[in-house]
Design an enzyme around this catalytic site. Sequence first.
Site, mmCIF file in Angstrom:
data_model
loop_
_atom_site.group_PDB
_atom_site.id
_atom_site.type_symbol
_atom_site.label_atom_id
_atom_site.label_comp_id
_atom_site.label_asym_id
_atom_site.label_seq_id
_atom_site.Cartn_x
_atom_site.Cartn_y
_atom_site.Cartn_z
ATOM 1 N N LYS A 9 0.841 -1.195 0.000
ATOM 2 C CA LYS A 9 0.000 0.000 0.000
ATOM 3 C C LYS A 9 0.880 1.251 0.000
ATOM 4 C CE LYS A 9 -3.547 2.202 2.827
ATOM 5 N NZ LYS A 9 -4.491 2.064 3.928
ATOM 6 N N GLU A 47 10.418 -4.711 4.702
ATOM 7 C CA GLU A 47 10.504 -6.107 4.241
ATOM 8 C C GLU A 47 10.222 -6.196 2.748
ATOM 9 O OE1 GLU A 47 8.863 -4.995 6.866
ATOM 10 O OE2 GLU A 47 8.996 -6.389 8.559
ATOM 11 N N GLY A 56 -4.892 -2.097 5.120
ATOM 12 C CA GLY A 56 -4.110 -3.240 4.621
ATOM 13 C C GLY A 56 -4.789 -4.576 4.902
ATOM 14 N N ARG A 57 -5.278 -4.753 6.119
ATOM 15 C CA ARG A 57 -5.866 -6.049 6.496
ATOM 16 C C ARG A 57 -7.268 -6.231 5.937
ATOM 17 N NH1 ARG A 57 -4.811 -2.628 10.566
ATOM 18 N NH2 ARG A 57 -6.483 -1.882 11.926
ATOM 19 N N GLU A 82 -4.772 -6.937 14.769
ATOM 20 C CA GLU A 82 -4.285 -5.603 14.405
ATOM 21 C C GLU A 82 -5.453 -4.609 14.505
ATOM 22 O OE1 GLU A 82 -2.517 -4.359 10.420
ATOM 23 O OE2 GLU A 82 -0.685 -4.790 11.509
ATOM 24 N N HIS A 129 -5.163 -33.717 17.286
ATOM 25 C CA HIS A 129 -4.062 -34.549 17.756
ATOM 26 C C HIS A 129 -2.941 -33.703 18.317
ATOM 27 C CE1 HIS A 129 -5.851 -38.207 16.126
ATOM 28 N NE2 HIS A 129 -6.381 -37.375 15.255
ATOM 29 N N LYS A 144 9.331 -0.912 14.417
ATOM 30 C CA LYS A 144 9.874 -0.539 13.095
ATOM 31 C C LYS A 144 10.933 0.546 13.251
ATOM 32 C CE LYS A 144 5.725 -1.112 10.190
ATOM 33 N NZ LYS A 144 4.743 -0.397 9.381
HETATM 34 O O1 F6P Z 1 2.580 -4.002 9.922
HETATM 35 C C1 F6P Z 1 1.784 -2.911 9.695
HETATM 36 C C2 F6P Z 1 1.269 -2.784 8.299
HETATM 37 O O2 F6P Z 1 1.098 -1.428 8.071
HETATM 38 C C3 F6P Z 1 -0.022 -3.542 8.055
HETATM 39 O O3 F6P Z 1 -1.130 -2.887 8.547
HETATM 40 C C4 F6P Z 1 0.000 -3.674 6.578
HETATM 41 O O4 F6P Z 1 -0.922 -4.629 6.153
HETATM 42 C C5 F6P Z 1 1.431 -4.070 6.373
HETATM 43 O O5 F6P Z 1 2.148 -3.297 7.312
HETATM 44 C C6 F6P Z 1 1.988 -3.858 4.986
HETATM 45 O O6 F6P Z 1 1.940 -2.534 4.585
HETATM 46 P P1 F6P Z 1 2.149 -2.108 3.073
HETATM 47 O O7 F6P Z 1 1.077 -2.733 2.256
HETATM 48 O O8 F6P Z 1 2.092 -0.621 3.055
HETATM 49 O O9 F6P Z 1 3.505 -2.620 2.634
#
Ligand code: F6P
Length: 551
Positions: free
Chosen positions: A216, A222, A278-279, A364, A395, A515
């Site tokens: 987003k 990452e 995002g979620r 979240e 199990h 972060k």
């Molecule tokens: O970990 C926080 C967060 O902002 C989530 O809410 C989101 O889904 C994820 O990081 C990834 O964010 P982006 O789509 O901006 O890379």
Amino acid sequence: MASLIETVQVPEPLTRRKAWKKLQTHHRRIQDAHLRDLFADDPQRGERMTAEAAGIFLDYSKNRITDETVNLLMQLAEESGLRSRIDAMFRGDKINVTEKRAVLHVALRAPRGTSIMVDGQDVIPDVHAVLDKMTDFSNRVRSGEWKGATGKRIRNVINVGIGGSDLGPVMAYEALRHYSDRAMTFRFVSNVDGTDLVEAVRDLDPAETLFIISSKTFTTLETMTNAHSARKWSLAGMNGDEGSVAKHFVAVSTNAADVAKFGIDTANMFGFWDWVGGRYSMDSAIGLSTMLAVGPENFRAMLDGFHQMDEHFRTAPFEQNLPVLMGLLSIWYNDFFGAQTVAVLPYEQYLKRFPAYLQQLTMESNGKHVTLDGAEVTYATGPVYWGEPGTNGQHSFYQLIHQGTRLIPCDFIAFNQPLNPLERHHDLLLANVFAQTEALAFGKTPEQVKAEGTPDWLVPHRVFAGNRPTNTLLADRLTPENLGKLVALYEHSVFTQGAIWNINSFDQWGVELGKALAQRIVPELESETEPALSHDSSTNNLIRRYRKGKE
Ligand code: F6P
């Protein structure tokens, strides 16, 4: 656009609401009532305490509730202004007050021709323009018309994203694998641990591989680290031909400027908007990998399923409203019985990533310690969600659910028809669903254990106290449409809980501190010379040990 606090009736603090106080008294009265007695006293209970919407059947009779509990929970929903909050969300009010944003995942699945306004602009035409662009792109890739830079057909798709830009796509791909193009390979890279990317690409030909960089913000550490390494891997396989990036990389983002900076042609960027959390984004362009896997028609069927559940949530009376019922039951255990977790147990192998997906959606969203106006809450908010597909969990951890000392409400999810009919397998699977909820509710008394000839010393070990609450969700089969309904059901259950707790289910400030600290530590780990450290003694010591150990 006015903020939520201005547009909805602000309820009394939760613990001062009349229904809350009545629920406390009521809880003291019925907390020890046993499901054995509740069922024995009311032979119709198993048929009465059910609700059905859009082909999803909910049996909530095996909960530690009476009709009065349900009435009081409904009263709590009314007193909490749930109705006006639902209306505010669907109207496009900026209910995400800390980020001053509308919350409109429901617009992502609203049919063409409807209208939802944000800042004076109808967003539905934009939603459908992106869906059409995704459809065109998916058709071209799936048919082989879209070719890699060397003219080879794309056979592998790798989604690079994390959190909502990964968990939804990977869950939906696994859930709908049955409907996917089996000639194509789909992989998902999220972790900044290099192993994730290395293992995902190790047996793939760069000339046949398309990366979808899903972020987003297009700034997430990452995802950007993985995206740059993926670019290097791809270029290495293309003799360094920079022009190949346009054929092997597309982006899903709200940040066109950074997408262009990365080298992706913005013609190959699929957009979404700041009013999609995002979620809550698996049904936006973030679902591009899903559409590539199952095709545009199945993707649109999934959106239709989402929309059916949205309409049910928006219009159904609370006592027949599936997300409202499930949300309120969750409040009942979380806030009155002190239950700290909820287990989600899908008896459908294709839903194996559903609990992981739900963890971000629920935790979240509702892992919050202050109300909308910033006051510290005086009650428990979001429980921990966890789970594994049945029957595997049986199990493993079910022992603790059956005989441990903690109360763990469970959601069982099952389908009448298997997608892979194989001799007796499905009957055996479903027999286990029904047996588990029966065993959890009714248990086995010492008398029953003794009557089986168990020696006295062993009796206590073999007793099942029962009275373990469960919901059972049943649908006909796992189709794209039913997946959409199921996800929307949980989204709106999360909304219901957040509305009662009067918290913001749509921000996530809790992810920021870690972060920021990591950004500070990175140069301390990478510095050629010994850095001056000013953390606490534990963190300083760990950093020094790592620096020594990595040589
Ligand atoms: O970990 C926080 C967060 O902002 C989530 O809410 C989101 O889904 C994820 O990081 C990834 O964010 P982006 O789509 O901006 O890379």
